[in-house]
Design a protein around this motif. Structure first.
Motif, PDB file in Angstrom:
ATOM      1  N   ILE A 115      17.750  12.040  41.659  1.00  0.00           N
ATOM      2  CA  ILE A 115      17.832  13.510  41.390  1.00  0.00           C
ATOM      3  C   ILE A 115      18.756  14.107  42.177  1.00  0.00           C
ATOM      4  O   ILE A 115      19.233  15.059  41.680  1.00  0.00           O
ATOM      5  N   CYS A 121      16.805  20.349  38.994  1.00  0.00           N
ATOM      6  CA  CYS A 121      16.581  19.399  40.127  1.00  0.00           C
ATOM      7  C   CYS A 121      16.250  19.989  41.481  1.00  0.00           C
ATOM      8  O   CYS A 121      15.673  19.133  42.125  1.00  0.00           O
ATOM      9  N   PHE A 160      12.519  19.919  41.285  1.00  0.00           N
ATOM     10  CA  PHE A 160      11.845  18.742  41.528  1.00  0.00           C
ATOM     11  C   PHE A 160      11.885  18.473  42.977  1.00  0.00           C
ATOM     12  O   PHE A 160      10.768  17.790  43.645  1.00  0.00           O
ATOM     13  N   SER A 165       8.458  17.649  45.027  1.00  0.00           N
ATOM     14  CA  SER A 165       8.465  16.209  46.034  1.00  0.00           C
ATOM     15  C   SER A 165       8.163  16.796  47.440  1.00  0.00           C
ATOM     16  O   SER A 165       7.372  15.946  47.882  1.00  0.00           O
ATOM     17  N   CYS A 188       6.223  17.498  39.795  1.00  0.00           N
ATOM     18  CA  CYS A 188       7.235  16.422  39.840  1.00  0.00           C
ATOM     19  C   CYS A 188       7.518  16.231  38.386  1.00  0.00           C
ATOM     20  O   CYS A 188       8.821  15.937  37.647  1.00  0.00           O
ATOM     21  N   ALA A 241       9.165  19.137  36.373  1.00  0.00           N
ATOM     22  CA  ALA A 241      10.602  19.177  36.712  1.00  0.00           C
ATOM     23  C   ALA A 241      11.357  18.095  36.131  1.00  0.00           C
ATOM     24  O   ALA A 241      12.670  18.458  35.704  1.00  0.00           O
ATOM     25  N   LEU A 242      10.944  16.615  36.049  1.00  0.00           N
ATOM     26  CA  LEU A 242      11.601  15.733  35.519  1.00  0.00           C
ATOM     27  C   LEU A 242      11.948  15.828  33.855  1.00  0.00           C
ATOM     28  O   LEU A 242      13.151  15.363  33.673  1.00  0.00           O
TER      29      LEU A 242
END
Length: 521
Positions: free
Chosen positions: A448, A467, A470, A474, A482, A485-486
């Motif tokens: 990422i 990004c 994420f 994380s 996560c 966001a991914l």
């Protein structure tokens, strides 16, 4: 067979097509499928199922859907297996809504979904964070008296952990023995990983110690998960002991294990240990992941190692760098010397890298080309560039790319955008590998970060924001965040790629414009 006068039948072709599809030789399988028509050999459901599965496995989903739809034209009714294959294809290509629509349609057509059908859909729903729909689907499954199996329970546990329902996952696991479900090693792997990600280190260690008592043998995934968790918890001594135990018990590390061990020792500043496992990895002909290559090549920058350790890492990092032709999505290394003569790494941006590639082909990059000819084409380009700027897809930084177009390297913009799209797609494929059976947050975070670098270079505002989100999730070990966001990263890149493809198409038209007439005196 044909040369010897032996006529193949449907069964013969089914065996051949299935074997070719499982080996990833879809084109050859498709050739055999077409040959059946030429020989007037009728394809049956098994033929279609194998071919649809082969197309799905190689990412050719649209062709698979088309073939599925064509079955009825041949007098064949898709069965439950056919539907399961296509539902799985939708799931793996992150088209869950289409999978749910097919699920609904198969029930309307009188087909009874199997446990396989429910397991695929549950996995997709949990992956996308759709907890309410997953709960409803599980209830429906029980209503229709479809008994959950060990895969179902593994899917439920994995889904609860991924979405932050740690206590619910633990409760489910504790209740399973009472309903006659015996845990397998895959279930323990999911539990250990989930507990580590939830910060429950002691619970993960206790669970690992219980495995032999249950008559279960830990596998390479179990050891790798434990070693990864211990390294992330900065428990290097225990990680070392577990590595020794793993080898003594004959459990052979795989490439993922080596990558985790090498990174763990580098982060712990035990360079000699890291190099020892690098050598072992090379002896076993394993190729390190991009993130490990990055850590090796830029070891000093990442971990503030002393000069001696930097010089230990550099030759090996360069060796892997050359053998993999490794390039980060947002930059490539360029070795320079500082004023005091020490080596440092500077980063070339994506735009600079494309310009250097042009120079390597003997092109000069010192002029700026102003497109003044055929205003209709130029106007269309400007209109296209303005729209995504307003939508937040791209920032004003992208306008700088337009200024960098030069006469001797007119394909500069095409090269830059194509490079970004190709490398980002590669990173997303790697991320997909590290998302099954569970999301490996530290590994995914590296990819990422590289996607963000390229995104910043080209000014993709929304992609960069996804990004960043994420990274924030994380850091907090917020698993559900996560995953969300991914998905945003994937969706934003899809939008950016669509815009860039249109820009590339128009840039190519600009290249083909006739030269401007010389100005009149």
């Amino acid at each position: 067979m044909l040369d010897r006068g032996v006529s193949p039948d449907t069964v013969t072709f089914n065996i051949l097509i299935d074997a070719h599809c499982k080996d990833g030789m879809t084109e050859d399988a498709w050739g055999l499928f077409k040959l059946m028509d030429k020989l007037n050999i009728k394809a049956d459901q098994i033929t279609y199922n194998s071919m649809i599965d082969g197309l799905c496995l190689t990412g050719r989903l649209q062709e698979a859907v088309k073939l599925f739809d064509s079955m009825m034209d041949r007098g064949l009714q898709p069965d439950v297996v056919s539907c399961n294959i296509l539902i799985d294809g939708y799931h793996k290509n992150r088209k869950l809504d289409e999978a749910m629509q097919l699920f609904k349609k198969m029930k309307q057509n009188g087909l009874k979904p199997e446990i396989v059908t429910y397991n695929i859909l549950l996995a997709g729903l949990y992956r996308d964070g759709r907890m309410k729909t997953a709960k409803s689907l599980f209830s429906e499954m029980q209503t229709f008296r479809v008994s959950p199996n060990i895969i179902t329970y593994n899917t439920l546990l994995d889904g609860y952990f991924k979405n932050g329902y740690t206590e619910k996952a633990i409760q489910l696991f504790e209740s399973m023995e009472g309903i006659g479900i015996l845990a397998n090693v895959e279930m323990y792997n999911i539990l250990i990983q989930g507990l580590f990600q939830a910060g429950k280190l002691e619970d993960a260690r206790k669970l690992f110690m219980q495995i032999p008592e249950k008559g279960i043998v830990p596998n390479v995934v179990t050891y790798t998960t434990m070693i990864s968790g211990l390294f992330r918890s900065k428990m290097l001594l225990e990680a070392k002991d577990l590595i020794i135990e793993m080898e003594e018990k004959g459990c052979v590390p795989n490439a993922i294990t080596y990558n985790i061990i090498i990174k763990g020792f580098l982060v712990g500043k035990e360079t000699d240990k890291a190099l020892q496992f690098v050598r072992k990895m090379r002896e076993r002909k394993f190729v390190p992941s991009d993130s490990v290559c990055s850590f090796l090549y830029f070891g000093g920058n990442h971990f503030f190692l002393n000069d001696e350790d930097q010089y230990k890492l550099l030759p090996i990092g360069q060796n892997f760098h050359a053998s993999k032709v490794w390039v980060a999505a947002d930059a490539v290394p360029d070795t320079q010397l500082t004023a005091n003569g020490r080596r440092r790494d500077t980063m070339l941006t994506l735009a600079e890298m494309a310009r250097i590639n042009g120079n390597h082909r003997g092109k000069s990059t010192c002029k700026i080309l102003t497109v003044q000819h055929h205003n209709c084409t130029t106007g269309r380009t400007l209109e296209l560039n303005t729209e995504p700027l307003d939508q937040g897809t791209l920032e004003r930084q992208y306008e700088e790319l337009q200024k960098m177009r030069d006469a001797d390297a007119p394909d500069f913009i095409i090269e830059t955008l194509t490079l970004f799209c190709n490398m980002t797609e590669q990173r997303l494929k790697e991320i997909e590998k590290h998302s099954t059976p569970y999301l490996d947050i530290p590994e995914v975070a590296v990819y990422i970060h590289t996607i963000k670098g390229g995104s910043l270079t080209l000014g993709c505002k929304n992609l960069t924001a996804a990004c960043d989100e994420f990274a924030r999730c994380s850091d907090r070990n917020y698993i559900a965040g996560c995953h969300k966001a991914l998905m945003q990263v994937v969706n934003e890149f899809s939008r950016v790629k669509e815009v860039f493809q249109k820009v590339i198409e128009l840039e190519r038209k600009i290249f083909n414009l006739p030269a401007l007439p010389p100005p009149q005196a």
